[in-house]
Structures are given as C-alpha cells and as structure tokens.
Design a protein around this motif. Structure first.
Motif, PDB file in Angstrom:
ATOM      1  N   HIS A 122      55.902  48.155  -4.626  1.00  0.00           N
ATOM      2  CA  HIS A 122      54.948  47.104  -4.273  1.00  0.00           C
ATOM      3  C   HIS A 122      54.128  46.645  -5.470  1.00  0.00           C
ATOM      4  O   HIS A 122      53.479  45.601  -5.412  1.00  0.00           O
ATOM      5  CB  HIS A 122      54.008  47.599  -3.167  1.00  0.00           C
ATOM      6  CG  HIS A 122      52.863  48.445  -3.659  1.00  0.00           C
ATOM      7  ND1 HIS A 122      53.013  49.786  -3.965  1.00  0.00           N
ATOM      8  CD2 HIS A 122      51.566  48.146  -3.922  1.00  0.00           C
ATOM      9  CE1 HIS A 122      51.857  50.271  -4.381  1.00  0.00           C
ATOM     10  NE2 HIS A 122      50.957  49.301  -4.362  1.00  0.00           N
ATOM     11  N   THR A 123      54.155  47.409  -6.551  1.00  0.00           N
ATOM     12  CA  THR A 123      53.385  47.059  -7.742  1.00  0.00           C
ATOM     13  C   THR A 123      54.102  45.943  -8.517  1.00  0.00           C
ATOM     14  O   THR A 123      55.298  45.712  -8.321  1.00  0.00           O
ATOM     15  CB  THR A 123      53.205  48.288  -8.632  1.00  0.00           C
ATOM     16  OG1 THR A 123      54.492  48.902  -8.832  1.00  0.00           O
ATOM     17  CG2 THR A 123      52.287  49.306  -7.969  1.00  0.00           C
ATOM     18  N   PRO A 124      53.403  45.221  -9.420  1.00  0.00           N
ATOM     19  CA  PRO A 124      54.034  44.112 -10.152  1.00  0.00           C
ATOM     20  C   PRO A 124      55.258  44.580 -10.940  1.00  0.00           C
ATOM     21  O   PRO A 124      55.232  45.638 -11.578  1.00  0.00           O
ATOM     22  CB  PRO A 124      52.920  43.630 -11.085  1.00  0.00           C
ATOM     23  CG  PRO A 124      51.644  44.047 -10.422  1.00  0.00           C
ATOM     24  CD  PRO A 124      51.952  45.352  -9.747  1.00  0.00           C
ATOM     25  N   SER A 125      56.316  43.791 -10.876  1.00  0.00           N
ATOM     26  CA  SER A 125      57.572  44.170 -11.545  1.00  0.00           C
ATOM     27  C   SER A 125      58.238  42.937 -12.139  1.00  0.00           C
ATOM     28  O   SER A 125      58.202  41.850 -11.547  1.00  0.00           O
ATOM     29  CB  SER A 125      58.544  44.836 -10.556  1.00  0.00           C
ATOM     30  OG  SER A 125      58.000  46.016 -10.004  1.00  0.00           O
ATOM     31  N   ARG A 126      58.855  43.124 -13.298  1.00  0.00           N
ATOM     32  CA  ARG A 126      59.746  42.121 -13.892  1.00  0.00           C
ATOM     33  C   ARG A 126      61.027  42.838 -14.281  1.00  0.00           C
ATOM     34  O   ARG A 126      60.992  43.882 -14.939  1.00  0.00           O
ATOM     35  CB  ARG A 126      59.119  41.449 -15.119  1.00  0.00           C
ATOM     36  CG  ARG A 126      57.912  40.587 -14.801  1.00  0.00           C
ATOM     37  CD  ARG A 126      57.492  39.771 -16.024  1.00  0.00           C
ATOM     38  NE  ARG A 126      58.508  38.793 -16.373  1.00  0.00           N
ATOM     39  CZ  ARG A 126      58.565  37.561 -15.852  1.00  0.00           C
ATOM     40  NH1 ARG A 126      57.670  37.185 -14.953  1.00  0.00           N
ATOM     41  NH2 ARG A 126      59.498  36.710 -16.227  1.00  0.00           N
ATOM     42  N   LEU A 127      62.169  42.299 -13.896  1.00  0.00           N
ATOM     43  CA  LEU A 127      63.433  42.970 -14.171  1.00  0.00           C
ATOM     44  C   LEU A 127      64.563  41.958 -14.221  1.00  0.00           C
ATOM     45  O   LEU A 127      64.426  40.823 -13.748  1.00  0.00           O
ATOM     46  CB  LEU A 127      63.724  44.029 -13.105  1.00  0.00           C
ATOM     47  CG  LEU A 127      63.725  43.565 -11.642  1.00  0.00           C
ATOM     48  CD1 LEU A 127      64.817  44.269 -10.859  1.00  0.00           C
ATOM     49  CD2 LEU A 127      62.367  43.917 -11.015  1.00  0.00           C
ATOM     50  N   ARG A 128      65.644  42.371 -14.807  1.00  0.00           N
ATOM     51  CA  ARG A 128      66.869  41.567 -14.825  1.00  0.00           C
ATOM     52  C   ARG A 128      67.976  42.401 -14.193  1.00  0.00           C
ATOM     53  O   ARG A 128      68.200  43.551 -14.580  1.00  0.00           O
ATOM     54  CB  ARG A 128      67.250  41.152 -16.248  1.00  0.00           C
ATOM     55  CG  ARG A 128      68.591  40.399 -16.305  1.00  0.00           C
ATOM     56  CD  ARG A 128      68.937  39.942 -17.710  1.00  0.00           C
ATOM     57  NE  ARG A 128      68.122  38.794 -18.098  1.00  0.00           N
ATOM     58  CZ  ARG A 128      67.390  38.735 -19.191  1.00  0.00           C
ATOM     59  NH1 ARG A 128      67.337  39.794 -20.000  1.00  0.00           N
ATOM     60  NH2 ARG A 128      66.699  37.663 -19.490  1.00  0.00           N
TER      61      ARG A 128
END
Length: 748
Positions: free
Chosen positions: A325-331
């Motif tokens: 639920h915490t902020p995430s950036r991913l590919r």
C-alpha cells in the motif's frame, strides 16, 4: 497455488487475502464459556470433495458459529483461527446444532441476530445482496450437530459451501472473437443459507450484466465474468456478440432452470459449422477454466529483467505481482515473442500503468511502467490485468495486485488521493471505526489555536472510534473550517502517515435546562440551514437577559428574533407579510404533513431536533396548566422540580402595522434561564387568520396532539396563560424551537 484473475466487471468484486479470526464480524458476541469445540473447516466442491483452501475463492477470512437449540438461537460464537484451517469455538453448552457462516462480515442481516429471539426459520431466511456475499471473501455456510454427551472433546471436520455461483466465459477456437457478453435478468439478492431448492427472495430485483471487450476481443482464452446469487431462472438470457468466419454473429442461449450455489457455469463460445453457438457447462468450482492466470511461457513476469522494489513480491508461477500500500514505482517486463504487445484492463484509483516497448540487446520486450501512490486507509485490494498479445491472439496474462491499506476504516470517513477527508459540512458523533494491524498506533494532532474537536475512544474489540465533538455556545461556530490530523505510526514512531480531517463548524445559541440543551431562538428561513439562524457570535442577549431584550428592542429586530412559522411539508419558513389589510404567513398551504410523525431531525439543522412530549413537559405541572399572568411566580413541575416563570407583555408593530399584544415567557430552573416567545400561529390560509398569543409548538411523537402556549393579554383575561397538550390539526402553522441531539464528545 492458484491465483484468481480480477476483472473490471460490474459484478466481479475483489476479494481479501487475509486470514484468521476477525474483529470485523458484525455479529453480536456471546459471553465467555468453558468448553471449546475444535473444527477443521474447508471449502467444499459441488460433488463433496474438498478444495485446497489456497486461492482467494476458497480462503476463510473469519467464521462465526450460531448455536441453535429447539429451533431458537442460543448464542453467537466467534471462531478463533489456528493453523491448517482449524478453528476453535467456546461454548458453555455443547448441544443442539451449529450453523457456521464464513466471510460474513459484509452481510448486514447478520447484525439482526438476537440470542433467545431469532428462530432457526428466521436464520434460514436471511437475505443478502451479491455485494454483501462477496465483500469480505466469498460467503460460505455449513452445519454441525452437537451432542452434549460427547462434550467438546476431539477435532471434527466441517465442509463449507459457497453461497454464490460463478459464471466463466471461454473462447478457445481459433478465429473466434468474443466482443461483448450480456446476461439479462440477474437477481441482485439471494439467501445466505441454502434453501431446500434454489429460490430468490421477493425483494430481489433483476439487473443486466454487460461486458464489452472494445477493440481487444476475447479469443483463445477464458476468464471469470461474474458471481451470482443462487436463484431460479426467471427468463434469464445470454447474448454474445462474436466475430468468426468473416462475419459478425449474435449468439443467444439460456442458463439452466436453477442457478445453484457453489457451482461454476462455463459459457463455451463455438464458431464452427452446425455447432456454432453457446454451450453452457456446469461443473466443479475448482475445475472452472477462468479461475486463474494461465501460466503459459509467453505470459509471465521476467523477474530478472524487471525493476522491482524489495517490498514487491512475485508469486511462484510468475503470473501475479503483489504491490504494497506504500508508494511504489516499478517496471514489469513480460516474457513474449517478437512483436508482442501488452494491454491494460482494469483500474485502481491513483495507479498509473503505462505500456512500454523496451530493447534488450537486439530484442524488443513488452513491459509496463507502474506508479502507485500511498493507498489511503479504507481502500480495498485492487487489481489490474496485463494481457500479452501477438498477432491479435492472447499469449498470456499477468495480474497486478495492489494491497489494501492495512488499517481498516468503516463509517463516514473517506480520504481522497491526497489523504484529505473534507466533509464540507458540520458533522458530529462517530465518524469512523478504525482497526489497526498489530504493531501500528493511532493519534490525533491539531494546529496551535485549533480546538480538539475530534477524539479517539477505544472499543472492547480493540478498534478505535473517531468521534466528532460539539462545543456549546462556541463563538467560532460560524461555518469556518475546523481541521485535525489522524496520524498512523509504527510502534517505534519512526514511520508516520498523516491524514487530514476537515469539517465546517456550526452551532446555535443554547441553554441547558431540564437536562436538555435548548436553543435560545426560534428557527427562521430554511430550517436546515445554519446560515439562516441567529448565530452564536451574533446573539444580542449573550449575557442571558433575553426576555428584557425582546421587550425593549424595536419592532424590526423583534420580528427577526421571533423567527418564522412553519408547516411540516417544507423546511422553508413562512415569513410574516401584510397585504394592506391583514397579516398572513407567506407560502402557507392547506395540505401538509405532521410534525408528530416526521423524523424529528427532518426539520432542524444537523445535530438538532424537534422537541418531544417530555422536553416541553418539563415546564409544566400537567397537560392543562395555568402558569398565571404578567409577573413572576414559582411552581413545581410534574417531576417535582421547582420552576420560576416571569411573564411580560408588549405591544408589537411589524411591517408598519399594529400586530397586537405578544407575551414573553422566562422560565428559570436553578441558574438556567430559558425564554419562549413567538408570533402565535395562523389557523388557515386566509389572510388575517392569525392568533398572536397562541403559540403552537412543533412537537414530535404524537400524531394528533401538540404542546401549546395558550396566552391571553392581561387586558382581556388577566392571570391566564396556559400550557396545554391538546389536539390541533396539521394545517395550522407551528413555531419551531429545537433541542440539541445528544452528542458523545463535548469539548472545551
């Protein structure tokens, strides 16, 4: 491990993935008991075989047992989870029959169960909407007969059956494209407990389910369409729009005569020769083709090439990605052959999923860039599907699972993407119930100079109640914004999430007398609008000398302070007017409603209500009592308390015309002083039909009678002013003087 596909369909609702005994059950709790029953629970397939409780459709989040004896509910027992599907139930009397309900926290009807009152027949007729039966996992039921002679010794096994059915769609033939599916006359409600034969409650409505695939038709694949309540087939029809053989086709079929719970119905779309059409196949829940993401080689997550934070988890089959639920950036990079592309279906609030074409060496790969903000408390688990295509054919599918915020929020509180809950109005009482996971803490913070208008109160179940408070005669309660922060931290305080709660602060001038907070002034304008009323900061008699002020002020101010007249058909006040010949109340009608039977909060600002019989009875000895004429005297009311009344009169002139004599009544009990005055009432719609000294007081709780202050000028009938509870028709106008509804949290 199986992983359920989540689709953006109107009736396909996300399921929770937590397990264990839940505080979220809405059922009343039983008293502690001495004996413990140990039950091993499993979800059952239609043929009676046991399903492995590993996917979201088989998991048991929480279970409650209802013990019946002699056809009547004796106790409601929450299950306590242990390992391997084992639950324990404490009871002092292990006899009768247990009716088990799993994942029932979303079923509102379960809150009506009362030990000693609810019968088994009542229980078996409990209804629920489809949303309620799928909100906290799939609702399941089971039963166990108890034998007191056996006591609570030993472990027993109980199989639970899902209370809903499932419909899957499958299009496997080459060249067959499904573009849309419609299922008509789907019942929106069903029975929680399995009846002797499939049936629908009389309260059920029939809706239409629709799934449009747009420019990405379903081909060479299968998926789950929706869940259904158990129901009879009341002219249900399936219509599929498909393309095959170079042309468009509209295929129609029907479902079986009964849609049975715990059963999967597969719609197999065929497009060749005489067999073209829709075949409906019913079968085991576990063998339904649309249950999971198919782990084909070209549709999986390439973990080595993907850029994933440490707190993002990939399942063993590499077809499901779990994002916190915490902020995430991913590919996310998908395995696919040359020319593969990825499309996105489904949406989660605040989440951005952007398809990309990347080059790795000499090879192009399909990928998506994922940006997920902090998911605020109250958000549910969300799902986004990634479908890999090559040459117009589906070659694989991956599901992105965005975790719900671990803090559970129920009630009025709802945060936007920025973490703000702005009610935009005055609100008080219980704003939310907040349940924290282990290791998290909760507190409130307020800016310097801001009142602590919210409070946190614990519950026996370990949750927190967020309370909005009220401050009597708060001079700043003029519609300004009040703000506070709800702060969620870990046990050490090193991690913190801050959420803002905002409301408008409104209030009316009040005095506490007879155990109630009474408004000092009659309502005026729109009875629901604080803006139309005498404000606290603008109270011309804030020092308490209101009676003398009403006697001394000019006619224009007096008319404003005496408020409007009302009829129960509208919250709009009936202002006093003069037509050159006589006074009348503008807007009065001959047909209206009844203050005695309306919701007492219907004709008052939020947080206030129309007084009832007992409220006004405090000021009198009986239902026909003369409090005397002009002057001051003391008497004992019906409750034995001493009341001092002071009565004054004045000649009133309004709108440039003589109105007549009005009386001002000042009641004193101890140090509390409350003043009553008004414009009398109008008894029909004809101008001039006004009795200036007979105040009809809007009273709730009696369909035919109301409290009346029957006043007489000293020059006409000296020594007579009567408080009466008497019959009055509903056409006659009323004076509305409110009392404050009880509020749990009063702040300084």
């Amino acid at each position: 491990m199986r992983h359920t596909i989540r689709l953006a369909a109107a009736l396909l609702l996300p399921l929770f993935a937590s397990t264990g005994c839940s505080r979220d059950e809405v059922l009343p709790m039983s008293a502690p008991a001495a004996s413990t029953l140990a039950l091993r629970l499993s979800a059952a397939s239609p043929d009676g075989g046991l399903a492995e409780a590993s996917d979201a459709e088989s998991v048991i989040h929480a279970v409650t047992a209802c013990r019946f004896e002699a056809g009547r509910l004796q106790e409601v027992i929450p299950g306590v989870a242990a390992a391997g599907g084992l639950y324990t139930f404490s009871t002092a009397t292990p006899r009768g029959e247990l009716r088990l309900v799993a994942n029932g926290a979303g079923v509102e009807a379960l809150g009506s169960l009362l030990p000693g009152v609810t019968t088994l027949a009542d229980f078996e007729r409990l209804e629920a909407s489809l949303g309620e039966m799928t909100r906290e996992g799939l609702a399941m039921t089971g039963r166990l007969t108890l034998d007191a002679a056996e006591g609570a010794a030993g472990e027993r096994a109980v199989t639970l059956r899902r209370s809903v059915a499932r419909i899957d769609l499958r299009s496997r033939e080459a060249g067959v494209e499904v573009h849309s599916v419609v299922i008509r006359r789907v019942a929106d409600r069903g029975y929680l407990w399995e009846p002797s034969a499939p049936a629908s409650p009389s309260s059920a409505a029939r809706d239409e389910f629709r799934r449009d695939y747009g420019d990405r038709p379903l081909t060479g694949a299968g998926e789950t369409l929706l869940y259904l309540c158990e129901q009879t087939n009341d002219a249900m029809e399936i219509e599929v729009t498909a393309r095959f053989g170079g042309g468009w086709h509209r295929l129609r079929s029907t479902l079986p005569a009964a849609i049975r719970r715990n059963t999967v119905y597969t719609l197999e779309v065929r497009g060749h020769g005489a067999a073209a059409g829709i075949e409906v196949i019913s079968g085991s829940w576990e063998t339904g083709p649309g249950v999971e993401s198919t782990p084909v080689a070209e549709g999986l997550i390439d973990v080595a090439l993907s850029e994933l934070p440490d707190d993002v988890r990939v399942n063993a089959a590499c077809d499901t990605l779990y994002i916190p639920h915490t902020p995430s950036r991913l590919r996310v990079v998908l395995r696919g052959g040359a020319g593969s592309e990825v499309t996105v279906d489904g949406a989660v609030r605040g989440v951005e999923v952007t398809p990309q074409r990347l080059t790795r060496g000499l090879e192009q790969v399909a990928a998506v860039e994922v940006s997920s903000p902090l998911r605020v408390p109250g958000t549910k688990t969300g799902y986004v599907g990634l479908t890999l295509w090559r040459d117009g054919v589906t070659s694989g599918r991956v599901v992105l699972c965005f975790a719900a915020h671990p803090v559970r929020v129920e009630g009025e509180l709802s945060f936007d993407d920025a973490g703000l809950c702005d009610f935009g109005r005055y609100i008080e009482g219980e704003l939310a119930r907040i349940t924290l996971p282990e290791g998290m803490q909760l507190r409130l913070e307020f800016a310097d100079g801001e009142s602590r208008w919210m409070d946190l109160a614990g519950t026996e179940e370990g949750a927190w109640r967020l309370l909005g408070g009220w401050k009597p005669n708060d001079p700043t309660a003029d519609g300004r914004e009040q703000e506070g922060q709800l702060v969620i931290t870990d046990a050490a305080g090193g991690y913190a999430e801050r959420y803002t709660v905002r409301r408008r602060n409104w209030g009316l001038p009040v005095v506490k007398i007879g155990g109630e907070w009474w408004c000092k002034y009659n309502l005026r304008g729109n009875a629901k609008r604080f803006e139309d009323q005498v404000p606290i900061a603008g109270d011309p008699a804030a020092d308490g000398a209101l009676a003398d002020h009403l006697i001394a002020c000019d006619g224009e101010e007096l008319l404003t302070l005496l408020g409007d007249q009302y009829q129960a058909c509208s919250p709009e006040g009936l202002p006093l007017r003069h037509n050159g010949t006589a006074f009348y109340h503008e807007g009065m009608v001959s047909t209206t409603q009844n203050y005695g039977t309306l919701d007492p909060a219907e004709m008052a600002p939020y947080g206030y209500r129309i007084p009832d019989y007992d409220d006004y009875a405090f000021f009198t000895r009986n239902e026909n009592y003369n409090i005397g004429g002009v002057g001051e005297r003391t008497y004992t009311n019906a409750a034995g308390e001493s009341i001092t009344v002071r009565i004054q009169e004045r000649k009133a002139e309004f709108l440039g015309h003589a109105y007549g004599t009005i009386a001002v009544y000042e009641f004193r009990s101890g140090d509390a002083v409350w003043v009553l005055a008004g414009l009398g009432h109008q008894w029909n719609t004809t101008a001039g039909s006004i009795s200036p000294m007979m105040l009809l007081l809007a009273t709730w709780g009696n369909a035919s009678k109301t409290w009346v202050m029957e006043g007489y000028a000293a020059a006409d009938r000296p020594g007579q002013n009567w408080i009466k509870f008497m019959a009055q028709n509903t056409t006659k106008t009323r004076l509305v003087r409110c009392v404050k509804t009880p509020v749990e949290y009063i702040y300084d």
